[in-house]
Enzyme design. Structure first.
Site, PDB file in Angstrom:
ATOM      1  N   GLU A   1     -38.076  20.016  24.988  1.00  0.00           N
ATOM      2  CA  GLU A   1     -39.052  19.825  23.919  1.00  0.00           C
ATOM      3  C   GLU A   1     -39.681  18.466  24.212  1.00  0.00           C
ATOM      4  O   GLU A   1     -39.046  17.427  23.998  1.00  0.00           O
ATOM      5  CB  GLU A   1     -38.377  19.820  22.544  1.00  0.00           C
TER       6      GLU A   1
ATOM      7  N   ASP B   1     -33.525  19.188  22.567  1.00  0.00           N
ATOM      8  CA  ASP B   1     -34.295  18.747  21.410  1.00  0.00           C
ATOM      9  C   ASP B   1     -34.790  17.317  21.629  1.00  0.00           C
ATOM     10  O   ASP B   1     -34.037  16.459  22.114  1.00  0.00           O
ATOM     11  CB  ASP B   1     -33.385  18.825  20.176  1.00  0.00           C
TER      12      ASP B   1
END
Length: 665
Positions: A360, A324
């Site tokens: 990401e 993330d």
């Protein structure tokens, strides 16, 4: 840092505890009984390389413990030492209960009292000898299935009630049958490590449903894994036996300790200035939007992250990880560095080097958009793919060329490479569901308690009538067709593809595009109301993709032959069967495109992907070759034709077969 094994390590005679801090003047080990009473407080011995250690003879597996750290207290300078705050071991592999937010956890020194009654305790755990770890099952080009563990199974009628909402549910035969039906290559589990609610949620009666607010990086959330690592091991093994890999979505960009008003739970109380990034004046840097940013260029943080990754590979056998807000992992004082020590270590580490790594590639800090810059072997979430595909099917003008670029693997995002590292997706956990994209033109996040101000304002979504559900047959049919077209585009695209759980059968969040705090029926998948026709369509698309290397290959499409004897890897044509020329590519109202992919061998048949982005039906003229005929790839009993009628807003697949042998390409 010195090669010390941190955490709690039991042996036959006792337990060795070790924790790191460069600024604490004193660290105490606090031992607790099963009734949560503090039974002993022992000073740890400071040693070399800022390591505090203590061997407790006679202590054994199952002992509950925490730390207290003392030192200078000056929050304005980033110093938060407070012996009233019980701290969880950053290397804890199990905690005895979930974290629960309480304002006293964030009280200033001398004001909030002892936090031990409010805090989970780490549990000393004897980890079994790590077995030999099998290579990852998942390979680039496959189908990743993004899955929120709790919401996925909370309402599943075939899963036993006691297992619903937990990792154990994923090992149930009914769940595995569903995953196999739609051809899942690997499940990507949204965060399963122990987390805490953001402080604004409890007053609203809400809880963090997604898990992107971690405290400890190795200990699993007791709600999701009541038996700790044993649950993840058993689930991973069951999925692997079915040919399905497991990818963990991990958060190493921030922790639930938040900003200067947040709770002191672990890293902040041990050495805030070392573990988090700060401005020169001591203020926390917020490149994550959560209040703090981990200092991943610091050796202590780097070692903790690498230890966490090795732990999940060695003891659960996971295929890999999705990171993330991944630019944080490569940030130093100069900004993002694709060759930062942490990222380089992931690539070269003997335990991690063969694992699947997915970034990401954005955060909100300076220079935070880094799509295409992580380098091999990282795969990267591709928001350009998401947005361009949505724009094309929404009806935006001038999109046919950009659609072709996305279908061909997004070479514009991965410049200079031969293989696409793109993770293509239409919808993800963050944003509208695929079904809501075609139902709601605007977000509806009122249930989040922020007056609909949270979440993205631009969703590139559309609706055919009034927003929301409509019983009018024309609108219902149109929305169903749009979903099928979006899904077909995804399965026709070069690179790895990702589908979020429930989008294969039409799940809706009623326009909520930021449902992180909705741990309720808004996000829990309703298995009894799934659109089986849409699910069957996804299963057919997935089977087709797996059967044809022309679809699952990750090499960029170039329009050139792979060798002297082969056809061009792709030919781009209009619906009339003519090559796309400059005028066609630049036509702002063009809504139709034919992508003709070469087969795997010299004599193999081609695959034609017919894209009709118009509401009107269109006849596509297929390119003919002597000795071959065209069949509908999803219904090969259909009669062969030199043309194919494609209904409005749809994607069709035609496969070329040798007329004499009837062999598929």
């Amino acid at each position: 840092m010195a090669p010390v094994t941190f955490g709690a390590r039991p042996d036959k005679s006792g337990i060795e505890f070790a924790v790191w801090s460069s600024r604490a003047s004193k660290i105490e080990l606090c031992l607790f009984d099963a009734a949560d009473h503090e039974i002993e407080r022992l000073p740890m011995v400071p040693g070399e390389k800022d390591v505090f250690q203590l061997y407790v003879k006679g202590a054994g597996v199952g002992m509950r413990y925490g730390y207290r750290a003392d030192g200078d207290y000056d929050p304005a300078r980033g110093l938060w030492f407070d012996p009233d705050k019980l701290l969880v071991d950053p290397y804890a592999v199990e905690v005895d209960r979930p974290y629960v937010y309480d304002a006293r956890l964030g009280a200033r020194r001398g004001e909030g009292g002892d936090t031990a009654p409010l805090m989970p305790k780490a549990i000393v755990t004897a980890l079994p000898t790590a077995p030999s770890v099998a290579p990852p099952l998942f390979q680039p080009g496959g189908l990743i299935y993004e899955l929120p563990v709790r919401a996925f199974s909370k309402r599943h009628p075939d899963v036993p009630k006691e297992d619903r909402g937990t990792l154990r549910a994923l090992a149930h035969p009914a769940v595995i049958d569903h995953l196999k039906k739609i051809g899942v290559s690997a499940v990507e589990l949204m965060p399963v490590t122990a987390k805490i609610d953001e402080r604004h949620l409890p007053p609203l009666g809400l809880t963090n449903a997604w898990g992107y607010n971690p405290v400890t990086f190795m200990a699993l959330d007791p709600h999701l894994a009541p038996r700790g690592m044993a649950d993840l091991q058993a689930t991973t093994n069951a999925l692997r036996q079915a040919g399905i890999g497991v990818i963990l979505d991990l958060v190493f960009n921030h922790t639930g300790e938040s900003d200067e008003r947040g709770p002191t739970l672990s890293l902040r109380g041990l050495d805030n200035l070392a573990y988090y990034r700060h401005e020169p004046d001591g203020r926390l840097i917020n490149d994550t939007g959560t209040g703090n940013t981990l200092a991943c260029d610091h050796p202590a943080v780097r070692d903790l992250i690498l230890a966490s990754l090795r732990y999940f590979v060695s003891h659960a056998g996971v295929d890999g990880f999705r990171f993330d807000l991944a630019p944080v992992l490569g940030r130093d004082g100069e900004g993002f560095n694709a060759n930062a020590q942490l990222l380089a270590a992931m690539r070269s580490d003997p335990v991690l080097s063969d694992r699947i790594l997915i970034a990401e590639p954005w955060d909100i800090g300076p220079g935070g958009y880094q799509l295409g810059r992580f380098g091999s072997p990282f795969l990267e979430w591709n928001d350009k793919y998401r947005d361009d595909v949505r724009r094309f099917w929404r009806g935006d003008s001038g999109m046919v060329g950009r659609l072709a670029t996305r279908l061909a693997g997004s070479s514009d995002a991965f410049i200079g490479e031969k293989q696409s590292r793109s993770v293509n997706f239409i919808a993800a956990h963050d944003g509208m569901t695929l079904a809501d994209l075609v139902r709601y033109e605007k977000k509806h996040n009122e249930a989040n308690g922020e007056a609909n101000r949270d979440g993205h304002d631009e969703n590139l979504s559309w609706n055919l009538g009034v927003e929301g559900e409509s019983a009018e047959p024309r609108i219902v049919a149109g929305r169903a067709g749009d979903q099928r077209a979006l899904l077909a585009t995804l399965f026709a695209s070069r690179g790895t593809i990702m589908l979020t759980a429930g989008d294969e059968f039409g799940r809706s969040q009623h326009g909520n595009n930021n449902a992180y705090a909705q741990d309720n029926e808004l996000t829990w998948l309703d298995w009894e109301k799934c659109d089986l026709a849409l699910e069957d369509h996804v299963a057919a698309l997935s089977a087709l993709r797996r059967s044809l290397i022309a679809l699952s290959d990750t090499e960029f499409l170039t329009g050139q032959p792979r060798n002297d004897k082969s056809l061009p890897d792709v030919a781009w044509m209009t619906e009339t069967g003519l090559p796309m020329d400059e005028a066609a590519w630049n036509d702002p109202v063009r809504r139709r495109l034919m992508m003709v992919l070469a087969g795997a061998g010299e004599d193999a048949g081609r695959l034609a992907v017919l894209v009709n982005g118009d509401r009107r039906a269109s006849t596509f003229v297929l390119p003919l070759r002597d000795g071959y005929r065209w069949l509908d790839a999803l219904d090969q009993d259909a009669s062969a034709e030199a043309w194919r009628l494609v209904e409005g807003r749809a994607v069709a697949f035609m496969i070329e077969r040798r007329a004499d042998k009837g062999e598929a390409g």
